[in-house]
Design an enzyme around this catalytic site. Sequence first.
Site, PDB file in Angstrom:
ATOM      1  N   LYS A 232      13.850  12.671  58.023  1.00 24.93           N
ATOM      2  CA  LYS A 232      14.392  12.942  56.731  1.00 24.93           C
ATOM      3  C   LYS A 232      12.109  12.668  56.128  1.00 24.93           C
ATOM      4  CE  LYS A 232      14.979   8.076  55.513  1.00 24.93           C
ATOM      5  NZ  LYS A 232      16.432   6.761  55.637  1.00 24.93           N
TER       6      LYS A 232
ATOM      7  N   ARG B 245      24.647   1.257  47.619  1.00 20.85           N
ATOM      8  CA  ARG B 245      23.683   2.034  47.081  1.00 20.85           C
ATOM      9  C   ARG B 245      24.455   3.540  47.338  1.00 20.85           C
ATOM     10  NH1 ARG B 245      19.292   3.667  51.138  1.00 20.85           N
ATOM     11  NH2 ARG B 245      20.587   4.551  52.306  1.00 20.85           N
TER      12      ARG B 245
ATOM     13  N   TYR C 103     -15.744   0.630  41.759  1.00 25.35           N
ATOM     14  CA  TYR C 103     -14.856   0.149  40.690  1.00 25.35           C
ATOM     15  C   TYR C 103     -14.385  -0.998  39.997  1.00 25.35           C
ATOM     16  CZ  TYR C 103     -13.968   6.125  40.323  1.00 25.35           C
ATOM     17  OH  TYR C 103     -14.417   6.479  40.163  1.00 25.35           O
TER      18      TYR C 103
HETATM   19  C1  LIG Z   1      16.920   6.487  56.098  1.00 21.88           C
HETATM   20  C2  LIG Z   1      17.962   6.135  57.233  1.00 21.88           C
HETATM   21  C3  LIG Z   1      18.075   5.476  58.533  1.00 21.88           C
HETATM   22  C4  LIG Z   1      16.971   5.261  59.166  1.00 21.88           C
HETATM   23  O1  LIG Z   1      16.547   4.128  58.818  1.00 21.88           O
HETATM   24  P1  LIG Z   1      14.923   3.156  59.564  1.00 21.88           P
HETATM   25  O2  LIG Z   1      15.135   1.841  59.381  1.00 21.88           O
HETATM   26  O3  LIG Z   1      13.822   4.005  59.650  1.00 21.88           O
HETATM   27  O4  LIG Z   1      15.836   3.201  61.347  1.00 21.88           O
HETATM   28  C5  LIG Z   1      19.357   5.546  58.697  1.00 21.88           C
HETATM   29  N1  LIG Z   1      20.736   5.169  58.187  1.00 21.88           N
HETATM   30  C6  LIG Z   1      20.450   6.004  56.569  1.00 21.88           C
HETATM   31  C7  LIG Z   1      21.587   6.495  55.823  1.00 21.88           C
HETATM   32  C8  LIG Z   1      19.266   6.302  56.258  1.00 21.88           C
HETATM   33  O5  LIG Z   1      18.847   6.386  54.632  1.00 21.88           O
END
Ligand SMILES: *Cc1c(COP(=O)(O)O)cnc(C)c1O
Length: 361
Positions: free
Chosen positions: A34, A132, A246
Amino acid sequence: MRLPRVHIDTESLIANYRTMQGLAPASVCGAVVKANAYGLGVTPVVPLLAGAGCSLFYVASLDEGVAVRRLLQDHGFLTPEIVVFHGYLAEEIPVYKQHGIIPVLKTPQALSSWFSGDYGPAVVEWDTGMHRCGLPPALAEEVSRLDPKRLHHIMTHLAAADDPDHPLNAEQKECFEGIARLFPHAPTSMGASHGVLLGPEYHGTYVRIGIALYGGVAHPDLRPVVQVRAPILEVRSIAAGESVGYGASYVAPCPRQIMTVGFGYADGYLRSFSNVGQALIQAKDGTCFDLPVVGRVSMDVTTLDVSDLSASVMSEAHEVVFYHPHQGGIIDAAHRAGTIPYELLTGLKPTLARWVGVEGR
Ligand SMILES: *Cc1c(COP(=O)(O)O)cnc(C)c1O
């Protein structure tokens, strides 16, 4: 053009995939790609992982799923499965069918409408304590009466897996085991990267590996994957008492040499690296020099203190490295900026050039 470049070490990416598969030998090792493969870019990452034997990819949205499907097909990988974490909207169902993409169902409504049609397999997510998303465990009995052939697997997500001592880990595991007992024929999925490191009882039929592939998990067998190389734009001398950048947040205690390099917060170098980040220059003989960030990170540039560099090293250098393994890569950098490796990687702008190859060759 003098622009920063994201370096992706293909050998280390593949080695990390194999390491994670080795740490979860009884599971199928799915790759989470993702957010454009955590900012690295799906275009190089997905074919590399498929070539290493990955047969399951997880994405967040259907758009990402379709892009990954096309990429796999273009490279001749016709069989990998793709799972979309976000579930589906009614109007997206034909797209799921057309591309053979599997949704994660996480509400009673999504579940009943998907299972009332002829839509292929789905993953069902259970909320075992992260609060969540996912179905409440109280619905498990009812859901277990649905057609098991339509269930690709059941999954849950651990909230505190990066803290092995956290009591929530065992609570979530026991809750999920209780649910899984009602689905004796369904494959399962519990561990993401950190969950795999908790041990085999946290794995399941499928593990969902993201950040560990990309070098964001500290483990003796996992390797750094990403560096950023930034062009040197100029070097100047400042006198004691003069400030840099800055807000004049850095004031030189004595005469200093300041280098301006082309990597700033618009590129994904967080402003919280101001006065705490570091870059590195490697001399021809291999010696590494730490270059502290002085002053605030700007939109397109960052300023470094290069007073300790010899004139000869300076004259032959044309770029500096951020997130170099000698400085602890993205893991130590994230600590310095008060964030996590995930945010450093996903913040790298898609417009940055990518160099994909084997580092050091
Ligand atoms: C992003 C995600 C993962 C991957 O997690 P990592 O800590 O990057 O290995 C796995 N499961 C779900 C549901 C996620 O949202």
